[in-house]
Design a protein around this motif. Sequence first.
Motif, mmCIF file in Angstrom:
data_model
loop_
_atom_site.group_PDB
_atom_site.id
_atom_site.type_symbol
_atom_site.label_atom_id
_atom_site.label_comp_id
_atom_site.label_asym_id
_atom_site.label_seq_id
_atom_site.Cartn_x
_atom_site.Cartn_y
_atom_site.Cartn_z
ATOM 1 N N GLY A 92 0.827 -1.200 0.000
ATOM 2 C CA GLY A 92 0.000 0.000 0.000
ATOM 3 C C GLY A 92 0.859 1.247 0.000
ATOM 4 N N ILE A 93 0.237 2.346 -0.400
ATOM 5 C CA ILE A 93 0.918 3.635 -0.449
ATOM 6 C C ILE A 93 0.025 4.653 0.248
ATOM 7 C CG2 ILE A 93 1.793 5.458 -1.957
ATOM 8 C CD1 ILE A 93 2.204 3.256 -4.112
ATOM 9 N N VAL A 94 0.622 5.471 1.109
ATOM 10 C CA VAL A 94 -0.119 6.523 1.808
ATOM 11 C C VAL A 94 0.655 7.829 1.651
ATOM 12 C CG1 VAL A 94 -1.070 7.321 4.004
ATOM 13 C CG2 VAL A 94 -1.024 4.862 3.493
ATOM 14 N N GLU A 95 -0.030 8.837 1.129
ATOM 15 C CA GLU A 95 0.549 10.173 1.035
ATOM 16 C C GLU A 95 0.012 10.991 2.196
ATOM 17 O OE1 GLU A 95 0.797 14.025 -1.976
ATOM 18 O OE2 GLU A 95 -0.548 12.366 -2.459
ATOM 19 N N PHE A 96 0.896 11.699 2.879
ATOM 20 C CA PHE A 96 0.476 12.474 4.046
ATOM 21 C C PHE A 96 1.349 13.710 4.224
ATOM 22 C CE2 PHE A 96 3.847 9.782 5.592
ATOM 23 C CZ PHE A 96 4.550 10.584 6.471
ATOM 24 N N LYS A 97 0.862 14.585 5.103
ATOM 25 C CA LYS A 97 1.651 15.717 5.571
ATOM 26 C C LYS A 97 1.651 15.667 7.091
ATOM 27 C CE LYS A 97 0.985 18.960 1.775
ATOM 28 N NZ LYS A 97 0.482 20.298 1.393
ATOM 29 N N ALA A 98 2.837 15.733 7.672
ATOM 30 C CA ALA A 98 3.002 15.805 9.125
ATOM 31 C C ALA A 98 3.576 17.174 9.439
ATOM 32 C CB ALA A 98 3.924 14.704 9.623
ATOM 33 N N TYR A 99 2.902 17.891 10.313
ATOM 34 C CA TYR A 99 3.294 19.250 10.682
ATOM 35 C C TYR A 99 3.960 19.222 12.056
ATOM 36 C CZ TYR A 99 -0.054 20.512 7.024
ATOM 37 O OH TYR A 99 -0.729 20.630 5.831
#
Length: 128
Positions: A92-99
């Motif tokens: 699986g592939i997950v695109e995210f942004k962590a701030y």
Amino acid sequence: MQCPCTPTQLYENCCKKAHLDITNVETAEQLMRSRYSAFVLANMDYLYKSHYSKTRPKKRERNEIEKWTNSVHWIKLSVLDIDKGTKTDDTGIVEFKAYYMEDSSIIILHETSNFCKENGHWVYVDGN
């Protein structure tokens, strides 16, 4: 305590289940969320366990990661896209942004992460 990955949920009903037993993780997104929470909580054992064996950081890198994760203030997580990574998938592939805040600056880690199943549970492989 609110869960770092989803502040509308309690930690005990969310990522704590994964942190106590990685086999509770059913999807790549759940693993990614539980890893974010592990970074926030500096849970290095879970980060190690949830990392693919062939790309897992060595002990020296692990110490540097722990020092870094304790030096920043995590703000929030946003999941942007998911490709596969369901209960029945093997990858699986997950695109995210962590701030997070570091040295009085807000930093956004934007990553597309690759996951796979190893030893019957989801693990993080790499990201870019």
